[in-house]
Design a protein around this motif. Structure first.
Motif, PDB file in Angstrom:
ATOM      1  N   UNK A  64       0.809  -1.222   0.000  1.00 17.61           N
ATOM      2  CA  UNK A  64       0.000   0.000   0.000  1.00 17.61           C
ATOM      3  C   UNK A  64       0.840   1.270   0.000  1.00 17.61           C
ATOM      4  N   UNK A  65       1.914   1.273   0.776  1.00 17.04           N
ATOM      5  CA  UNK A  65       2.688   2.500   0.955  1.00 17.04           C
ATOM      6  C   UNK A  65       3.714   2.730  -0.151  1.00 17.04           C
ATOM      7  N   UNK A  66       4.294   1.629  -0.668  1.00 20.31           N
ATOM      8  CA  UNK A  66       5.388   1.785  -1.638  1.00 20.31           C
ATOM      9  C   UNK A  66       5.216   0.950  -2.901  1.00 20.31           C
ATOM     10  N   UNK A  67       4.099   0.234  -3.003  1.00 21.21           N
ATOM     11  CA  UNK A  67       3.886  -0.585  -4.190  1.00 21.21           C
ATOM     12  C   UNK A  67       4.870  -1.727  -4.309  1.00 21.21           C
ATOM     13  N   UNK A  68       5.269  -2.330  -3.172  1.00 25.02           N
ATOM     14  CA  UNK A  68       6.288  -3.369  -3.170  1.00 25.02           C
ATOM     15  C   UNK A  68       5.674  -4.764  -3.085  1.00 25.02           C
ATOM     16  N   UNK A  80      12.918 -10.362  -0.300  1.00 25.15           N
ATOM     17  CA  UNK A  80      13.173  -8.958  -0.574  1.00 25.15           C
ATOM     18  C   UNK A  80      11.907  -8.358  -1.168  1.00 25.15           C
ATOM     19  N   UNK A  81      11.852  -7.041  -1.214  1.00 26.09           N
ATOM     20  CA  UNK A  81      10.619  -6.348  -1.590  1.00 26.09           C
ATOM     21  C   UNK A  81      10.939  -5.368  -2.714  1.00 26.09           C
ATOM     22  N   UNK A  82      10.279  -5.576  -3.855  1.00 26.36           N
ATOM     23  CA  UNK A  82      10.597  -4.812  -5.058  1.00 26.36           C
ATOM     24  C   UNK A  82       9.342  -4.324  -5.778  1.00 26.36           C
ATOM     25  N   UNK A  83       9.525  -3.260  -6.553  1.00 24.00           N
ATOM     26  CA  UNK A  83       8.444  -2.713  -7.368  1.00 24.00           C
ATOM     27  C   UNK A  83       8.243  -3.567  -8.610  1.00 24.00           C
ATOM     28  N   UNK A  84       6.995  -3.866  -8.985  1.00 22.50           N
ATOM     29  CA  UNK A  84       6.760  -4.547 -10.261  1.00 22.50           C
ATOM     30  C   UNK A  84       7.192  -3.640 -11.417  1.00 22.50           C
ATOM     31  N   UNK A 127      13.068  -0.356  -4.781  1.00 19.19           N
ATOM     32  CA  UNK A 127      12.466  -0.567  -3.462  1.00 19.19           C
ATOM     33  C   UNK A 127      11.514   0.540  -3.035  1.00 19.19           C
ATOM     34  N   UNK A 128      11.121   1.402  -3.978  1.00 19.57           N
ATOM     35  CA  UNK A 128      10.160   2.449  -3.660  1.00 19.57           C
ATOM     36  C   UNK A 128      10.667   3.475  -2.676  1.00 19.57           C
TER      37      UNK A 128
END
Length: 517
Positions: free
Chosen positions: A178-182, A224-228, A481-482
């Motif tokens: 929600x906050x960073x699109x991750x 890990x958390x990444x943007x599409x 990573x937004x």
């Protein structure tokens, strides 16, 4: 004490790449230097399957043990027209299909091929430049009370075992989305990696939980958390995914279906072909600006129609001598708005068009002293490279790198080397220690190991590709990573990281230009 003890006992607590290199590089680089600067393909087994894929897919399939309470999918539009526009934060973004309209019922990109209600369209929609924006995700959460299929435990949540028993719990579980699109990516530690994970500060106890993460410093899954990335303009790609892990768009369609959609089996060859054909057949770019008006007026060539005619081949304008035609590198990457430099007038529209044109000139001509960039300075054994934004964003009128060249400019750094002007709060922090190879003994503190999770090489820690720059206005936030909420945050990072010395007026012109791509 076990070397894995620090990871187990650590309490759970709460990165547009405008980099650069100079034209002089062509004079000092040999073919061997070029090879050093460009990482190879992911390790593959004897069937041609990327080495990371079985472990990643097995993990995502096993995460079906954590059942989603919500069912159902998206209803895609019946037709994706040959030309369509959508509003975004600065004007309108447009999608153009030279081959004609697409009926969604006839293309697997829009069909539910898995078990959790998702399609490719779930995370790749035209109003967001065929990616996601944090604002749009938050709106979808509010409209659906977190039931939209983008909110699925397997990768939409911070961990598949997250509590989603109430709306408040869902907000916590899907906070990064929600906050960073991750999106969470669970990748296996590479076999025979040159490094081990010596500790993790994991806010979500996902990597630190053996049921969902690592089982030792060298085995298990790293989250890990990444943007599409956008699923448009793909004809200009030199590397697929942030870490370049997919060898082809076809393999990506298989892995995404088995992983993100948790399908019981891979898409059929016909379905794979439909997905790839659609992705390669769409072009997307900003087409209007609220202040400047049409971005193809007064002889400018903004928008997706002109983009669809842009010449491209692997190595075009490569600054390291990789152009197969031998044509020398030029920093004049963009020429979309050059005609606007001659505009006369004092009205608001003309003033903003002039700002966009000045920003384009700044992108092309601003000199940057490139230091400490892994993948350039270290591989080339050059302490300082006089360069430009186009050194890393060299593809003409597109802005990604024209060859595979994952770089570490510091966006993935954490701890004492945390990147300036960026927000990495909420991301896990990994301490990696090199135990083999030429970098043995080196310790890295990062929020994302980058390509090293694919290659197993210490030199690849933190290295990621720069994305295509077209359609930026529709898909905030920025970096993998937004960590940059706005394009001004992006510029502030580069300005501080490379001591460029941009003025406030120059930053304003650059933001105007980048929002017009």
């Amino acid at each position: 004490m076990s070397p894995f003890a620090p990871l187990k006992s650590r309490s759970a607590k709460r990165t547009l790449d405008l980099c650069a290199a100079g034209a002089f590089v062509a004079l000092i680089l040999s073919a061997s230097h070029v090879a050093l600067a460009q990482s190879g393909s992911p390790h593959r087994d004897d069937t041609g399957v990327p080495g990371f894929a079985p472990g990643m897919i097995d993990h995502m399939q096993k995460m079906r043990r954590f059942r989603d309470p919500d069912k159902g999918g998206n209803m895609p539009p019946a037709l994706i027209p040959r030309y369509s526009t959508d509003r975004d934060n600065t004007g309108e973004i447009a999608t153009f299909q030279p081959g004609g309209a697409t009926f969604s019922a006839n293309n697997a990109f829009f069909q539910e091929l898995g078990t959790n209600g998702r399609t490719c369209f779930t995370c790749h929609q035209p109003q967001n430049g065929w990616s996601v924006s944090a604002d749009n995700v938050a709106a979808r959460f509010a409209a659906s009370a977190g039931k939209d299929p983008i909110f699925r435990l397997v990768d939409g949540a911070t961990c598949p075992n997250a509590d989603v028993s109430s709306l408040q719990a869902k907000r916590r579980a899907y906070k990064l989305l929600n906050d960073k699109g991750l999106i969470r990516i669970g990748l296996p530690m590479p076999v025979s990696a040159q490094f081990v994970v010596t500790s993790v500060n994991d806010p979500y106890n996902c990597t630190t939980n053996p049921a969902t993460g690592l089982t030792s410093p060298s085995t298990g899954i790293v989250s890990i958390y990444r943007r599409p990335l956008p699923s448009t303009n793909l004809g200009f790609l030199s590397g697929i995914m942030w870490d370049g892990r997919e060898p082809t768009l076809t393999s990506q369609s298989i892995d995404a279906t088995l992983g993100h959609a948790q399908a019981n089996g891979p898409p059929t060859p016909a379905q794979q072909a439909q997905i790839v054909e659609f992705e390669k057949g769409i072009f997307t770019a900003q087409v209007t600006d609220r202040k400047a008006g049409g971005l193809h007026g007064d002889a400018a060539t903004g928008g997706p129609t002109a983009l669809s005619l842009q010449n491209f081949f692997i190595g075009v304008n490569d600054p390291l001598g990789g152009n197969p035609n031998g044509t020398p590198f030029t920093s004049k990457i963009f020429d979309l708005f050059r005609p606007w430099l001659g505009l006369r007038g004092r009205d608001d529209q003309t003033e903003h068009r002039l700002a966009i044109a000045r920003g384009e000139e700044l992108f092309n001509d601003t000199r940057i002293d490139i230091k400490g960039v892994a993948g350039l300075n270290d591989d080339l054994n050059v302490n300082s490279i006089p360069g430009f934004c186009g050194t890393c964003h060299d593809t003409p009128n597109v802005g990604n790198h024209s060859v595979k060249a994952p770089l570490n400019i510091g966006v993935a750094d954490a701890g004492p080397n945390s990147p300036p002007a960026l927000d990495i709060n909420g991301l896990p922090v990994f301490t990696l220690t090199c135990t083999q190879g030429p970098l043995v003994g080196n310790v890295y503190v990062v929020t994302d190991p980058g390509r090293a999770l694919i290659s197993g090489l210490c030199q690849d820690i933190g290295r990621l590709k720069g994305p295509i720059l077209r359609g930026l206005a529709a898909r905030a936030p920025y970096f993998h990573n937004g960590s940059a909420a706005t394009l001004l945050d992006v510029l502030n990072f580069y300005d501080q990281r490379f001591a460029i010395g941009l003025t406030a007026a120059q930053k304003g012109d650059l933001v105007a230009f980048l929002n017009s791509l």
